[in-house]
Scaffold this motif. Structure first.
Motif, mmCIF file in Angstrom:
data_model
loop_
_atom_site.group_PDB
_atom_site.id
_atom_site.type_symbol
_atom_site.label_atom_id
_atom_site.label_comp_id
_atom_site.label_asym_id
_atom_site.label_seq_id
_atom_site.Cartn_x
_atom_site.Cartn_y
_atom_site.Cartn_z
ATOM 1 N N LYS A 187 0.830 -1.203 0.000
ATOM 2 C CA LYS A 187 0.000 0.000 0.000
ATOM 3 C C LYS A 187 0.868 1.258 0.000
ATOM 4 O O LYS A 187 0.617 2.196 -0.767
ATOM 5 C CB LYS A 187 -0.915 -0.023 1.225
ATOM 6 C CG LYS A 187 -1.840 1.181 1.383
ATOM 7 C CD LYS A 187 -2.691 0.995 2.621
ATOM 8 C CE LYS A 187 -3.516 2.242 2.923
ATOM 9 N NZ LYS A 187 -4.512 2.504 1.868
ATOM 10 N N MET A 188 1.905 1.292 0.816
ATOM 11 C CA MET A 188 2.785 2.461 0.867
ATOM 12 C C MET A 188 3.615 2.610 -0.405
ATOM 13 O O MET A 188 3.887 3.730 -0.860
ATOM 14 C CB MET A 188 3.686 2.384 2.103
ATOM 15 C CG MET A 188 2.950 2.652 3.406
ATOM 16 S SD MET A 188 4.070 3.008 4.788
ATOM 17 C CE MET A 188 4.784 1.402 5.041
ATOM 18 N N ASN B 66 5.982 8.221 -1.828
ATOM 19 C CA ASN B 66 7.300 8.293 -2.465
ATOM 20 C C ASN B 66 8.415 7.939 -1.479
ATOM 21 O O ASN B 66 9.585 8.243 -1.707
ATOM 22 C CB ASN B 66 7.526 9.710 -3.020
ATOM 23 C CG ASN B 66 6.599 10.026 -4.185
ATOM 24 O OD1 ASN B 66 6.383 9.177 -5.055
ATOM 25 N ND2 ASN B 66 6.042 11.224 -4.200
ATOM 26 N N LYS B 67 8.063 7.310 -0.388
ATOM 27 C CA LYS B 67 9.066 6.914 0.593
ATOM 28 C C LYS B 67 10.082 5.955 -0.006
ATOM 29 O O LYS B 67 9.762 5.168 -0.905
ATOM 30 C CB LYS B 67 8.391 6.229 1.790
ATOM 31 C CG LYS B 67 7.658 7.167 2.737
ATOM 32 C CD LYS B 67 7.163 6.388 3.962
ATOM 33 C CE LYS B 67 6.548 7.320 4.990
ATOM 34 N NZ LYS B 67 6.118 6.573 6.192
ATOM 35 N N GLN B 68 11.299 6.012 0.497
ATOM 36 C CA GLN B 68 12.317 5.063 0.096
ATOM 37 C C GLN B 68 11.892 3.649 0.507
ATOM 38 O O GLN B 68 11.225 3.452 1.524
ATOM 39 C CB GLN B 68 13.650 5.402 0.757
ATOM 40 C CG GLN B 68 14.234 6.743 0.336
ATOM 41 C CD GLN B 68 14.699 6.716 -1.124
ATOM 42 O OE1 GLN B 68 15.194 5.707 -1.611
ATOM 43 N NE2 GLN B 68 14.534 7.842 -1.804
ATOM 44 N N ILE B 69 12.280 2.671 -0.304
ATOM 45 C CA ILE B 69 11.907 1.287 -0.023
ATOM 46 C C ILE B 69 12.420 0.843 1.347
ATOM 47 O O ILE B 69 11.723 0.162 2.099
ATOM 48 C CB ILE B 69 12.418 0.354 -1.139
ATOM 49 C CG1 ILE B 69 11.637 0.626 -2.432
ATOM 50 C CG2 ILE B 69 12.280 -1.112 -0.725
ATOM 51 C CD1 ILE B 69 12.121 -0.161 -3.631
ATOM 52 N N ASP C 258 9.146 0.883 8.389
ATOM 53 C CA ASP C 258 7.811 1.220 8.892
ATOM 54 C C ASP C 258 6.938 -0.020 9.083
ATOM 55 O O ASP C 258 5.982 0.010 9.866
ATOM 56 C CB ASP C 258 7.106 2.181 7.924
ATOM 57 C CG ASP C 258 7.679 3.583 7.971
ATOM 58 O OD1 ASP C 258 8.414 3.894 8.937
ATOM 59 O OD2 ASP C 258 7.419 4.363 7.033
ATOM 60 N N CYS C 259 7.258 -1.071 8.347
ATOM 61 C CA CYS C 259 6.466 -2.303 8.436
ATOM 62 C C CYS C 259 7.076 -3.321 9.393
ATOM 63 O O CYS C 259 6.644 -4.478 9.427
ATOM 64 C CB CYS C 259 6.310 -2.932 7.052
ATOM 65 S SG CYS C 259 5.353 -1.922 5.910
ATOM 66 N N TYR D 104 7.091 -3.880 -7.971
ATOM 67 C CA TYR D 104 5.693 -3.605 -7.604
ATOM 68 C C TYR D 104 5.394 -2.119 -7.729
ATOM 69 O O TYR D 104 4.346 -1.729 -8.241
ATOM 70 C CB TYR D 104 5.438 -4.083 -6.170
ATOM 71 C CG TYR D 104 4.018 -3.903 -5.727
ATOM 72 C CD1 TYR D 104 3.049 -4.868 -5.995
ATOM 73 C CD2 TYR D 104 3.630 -2.761 -5.006
ATOM 74 C CE1 TYR D 104 1.746 -4.706 -5.594
ATOM 75 C CE2 TYR D 104 2.318 -2.604 -4.595
ATOM 76 C CZ TYR D 104 1.372 -3.576 -4.896
ATOM 77 O OH TYR D 104 0.076 -3.394 -4.499
ATOM 78 N N ARG D 105 6.308 -1.264 -7.275
ATOM 79 C CA ARG D 105 6.075 0.187 -7.310
ATOM 80 C C ARG D 105 5.940 0.680 -8.743
ATOM 81 O O ARG D 105 5.141 1.585 -9.028
ATOM 82 C CB ARG D 105 7.220 0.901 -6.585
ATOM 83 C CG ARG D 105 7.201 2.410 -6.763
ATOM 84 C CD ARG D 105 8.170 3.084 -5.807
ATOM 85 N NE ARG D 105 7.490 3.438 -4.552
ATOM 86 C CZ ARG D 105 8.114 3.975 -3.500
ATOM 87 N NH1 ARG D 105 9.409 4.168 -3.525
ATOM 88 N NH2 ARG D 105 7.422 4.279 -2.418
ATOM 89 N N LYS D 106 6.686 0.098 -9.674
ATOM 90 C CA LYS D 106 6.656 0.550 -11.067
ATOM 91 C C LYS D 106 5.254 0.373 -11.674
ATOM 92 O O LYS D 106 4.871 1.091 -12.599
ATOM 93 C CB LYS D 106 7.668 -0.240 -11.892
ATOM 94 C CG LYS D 106 9.110 0.188 -11.654
ATOM 95 C CD LYS D 106 10.081 -0.656 -12.478
ATOM 96 C CE LYS D 106 11.525 -0.258 -12.212
ATOM 97 N NZ LYS D 106 12.487 -1.107 -12.973
#
Length: 283
Positions: A239-240, A245-248, A254-255, A278-280
């Motif tokens: 989801k994030m 735009n957070k860094q991976i 965070d998780c 996934y982000r792409k």
């Protein structure tokens, strides 16, 4: 991420309730309830959570869900001329065990409702026909409304373009009996997804020893507790990745993953692709 167990009010003189509802931005909550739900998106788009699946949704999406399946529709895009809305049907969880449904002609409907434990997404031209029936159903009462619901189920059965959404194996019938205990665990995991989740703390919520708790959780969910935690963490990470735009590496932290290699390993294991791949898909 907030998670609640929601009680849906279905009047006693009815077996189901149909409503057209507004989807409000920034008010979505992951929730579950003891009712079946059929959800049709009239307008708006965003991110959908069903069980452990996080994916995009848009206008004319149709999803059927069984009782106790966590879900959420979060609006991320609105048309200035079109308020996000949906049509939702909630009906009693004991519908398929009622005498009325105990008929050979209705076996396919019962089978469909059982499959909905994983959440079913329907697609294809037949959804357009269902849309019109759903609109009509919001205006019907009494026997006409029940006939309308059966007509909708008839079309759902005919829809061969369907997809199971949740990655979580469907729980057995014993799940309902122990739902309140399981719900405590789900709520704890959602509230502490950023932190280290300690087995001793979790098992103490049910007044169990860690070993007894692990056996209980596996029996009721068909998942080990850590398998469940991993799937929820990776779903939240997905989801994030899609929305920020957070860094991976920051998202992994965070998780609850302090090690980027571990985060990448579990993400690929669950999502079948790397976080960057996934982000792409959302860029």
């Amino acid at each position: 991420m907030e998670y609640i167990f929601e009680k849906i009010y279905v009047p006693h003189q009815h077996s189901f309730i149909t409503r057209e509802m507004e989807l409000k931005k920034n008010s979505a909550r992951v929730h579950s309830h003891k009712n079946y739900e059929l959800n049709f998106i009239l307008s708006g788009s965003g991110k959908r959570i069903v069980g452990n699946n996080i994916s995009a949704f848009e206008k004319n999406d149709l999803v059927l869900m069984a009782p106790n399946l966590p879900h959420c529709w979060e609006i991320t895009h609105t048309d200035t001329n079109d308020t996000p809305r949906c049509i939702v049907i909630h009906f009693y969880e004991n519908l398929i065990t009622s005498d009325f449904f105990n008929k050979p002609e209705l076996e396919t409907i019962v089978d469909l409702l059982r499959e909905a434990e994983a959440g079913i997404f329907f697609n294809g031209p037949i959804v357009t026909q269902i849309k019109e029936l759903l609109k009509d159903l919001t205006q019907k009462k009494g026997l006409e409304s029940y006939i309308g619901l059966l007509n909708i189920f008839n079309l759902l059965n005919k829809c061969d373009k369907r997809e199971f959404l949740s990655q979580q194996p469907t729980p057995g019938s014993a799940f309902d009996k122990d739902f309140n205990q399981i719900n405590k665990i789900y709520e704890y995991v959602f509230k502490n997804i950023h932190e280290e989740i300690k087995l001793n703390e979790v098992s103490s919520l049910l007044n169990m020893a860690p070993g007894s708790f692990c056996r209980f959780f596996k029996k009721k969910t068909q998942l080990t507790f850590m398998e469940y935690v991993i799937k929820i963490r990776i779903g939240y990470a997905a989801k994030m990745l899609a929305e920020t735009n957070k860094q991976i590496s920051e998202i992994g932290y965070d998780c609850g993953y302090n090690n980027l290699a571990n985060f990448n390993h579990y993400f690929r294991k669950v999502m079948k692709k790397t976080p960057s791949e996934y982000r792409k898909e959302f860029r």
